[in-house]
Design a protein around this motif. Structure first.
Motif, PDB file in Angstrom:
ATOM      1  N   ILE A  31      74.705 115.540  -0.482  1.00 22.75           N
ATOM      2  CA  ILE A  31      73.938 116.249   0.554  1.00 22.75           C
ATOM      3  C   ILE A  31      73.849 117.739   0.221  1.00 22.75           C
ATOM      4  O   ILE A  31      72.779 118.351   0.317  1.00 22.75           O
ATOM      5  N   LEU A  32      74.973 118.329  -0.199  1.00 26.95           N
ATOM      6  CA  LEU A  32      74.964 119.763  -0.530  1.00 26.95           C
ATOM      7  C   LEU A  32      74.075 120.030  -1.742  1.00 26.95           C
ATOM      8  O   LEU A  32      73.316 121.014  -1.757  1.00 26.95           O
ATOM      9  N   ASP A  34      71.491 118.286  -2.656  1.00 32.42           N
ATOM     10  CA  ASP A  34      70.115 118.102  -2.213  1.00 32.42           C
ATOM     11  C   ASP A  34      69.626 119.343  -1.476  1.00 32.42           C
ATOM     12  O   ASP A  34      68.523 119.820  -1.709  1.00 32.42           O
ATOM     13  N   ARG A  35      70.465 119.890  -0.611  1.00 33.51           N
ATOM     14  CA  ARG A  35      70.064 121.094   0.134  1.00 33.51           C
ATOM     15  C   ARG A  35      69.941 122.297  -0.788  1.00 33.51           C
ATOM     16  O   ARG A  35      69.183 123.212  -0.495  1.00 33.51           O
ATOM     17  N   ALA A  36      70.707 122.323  -1.877  1.00 36.07           N
ATOM     18  CA  ALA A  36      70.634 123.454  -2.795  1.00 36.07           C
ATOM     19  C   ALA A  36      69.418 123.333  -3.712  1.00 36.07           C
ATOM     20  O   ALA A  36      68.808 124.330  -4.069  1.00 36.07           O
ATOM     21  N   TYR A  38      66.491 121.333  -3.202  1.00 35.60           N
ATOM     22  CA  TYR A  38      65.181 121.157  -2.573  1.00 35.60           C
ATOM     23  C   TYR A  38      64.409 122.470  -2.386  1.00 35.60           C
ATOM     24  O   TYR A  38      63.220 122.521  -2.701  1.00 35.60           O
ATOM     25  N   PRO A  39      65.036 123.561  -1.899  1.00 40.90           N
ATOM     26  CA  PRO A  39      64.282 124.830  -1.781  1.00 40.90           C
ATOM     27  C   PRO A  39      63.780 125.337  -3.124  1.00 40.90           C
ATOM     28  O   PRO A  39      62.686 125.915  -3.205  1.00 40.90           O
ATOM     29  N   SER A  42      60.680 123.165  -3.934  1.00 41.92           N
ATOM     30  CA  SER A  42      59.537 123.502  -3.079  1.00 41.92           C
ATOM     31  C   SER A  42      59.037 124.916  -3.404  1.00 41.92           C
ATOM     32  O   SER A  42      57.834 125.178  -3.362  1.00 41.92           O
TER      33      SER A  42
END
Length: 50
Positions: A31-32, A34-36, A38-39, A42
């Motif tokens: 999860i961490l 993915d959050r790191a 993804y930005p 994008s």
């Protein structure tokens, strides 16, 4: 006989708890990550004008 069963049960539950803890740690790491990531992805997509 009873102490052997108790030791086996304690080892089983300790292994189960360790297994659950390692699965939870792996899930949190995913999860961490993915959050790191993804930005960044994008942001690159926006930079290309997509």
């Amino acid at each position: 006989m009873r102490t052997g069963l108790l030791i086996i049960m304690m080892m089983f539950f300790a292994g189960l708890a360790l297994d659950i803890a390692s699965l939870t740690a792996a899930l949190v790491a995913v999860i961490l990550a993915d959050r790191a990531v993804y930005p960044l992805i994008s942001g690159l997509a926006e930079g290309r004008g997509a």
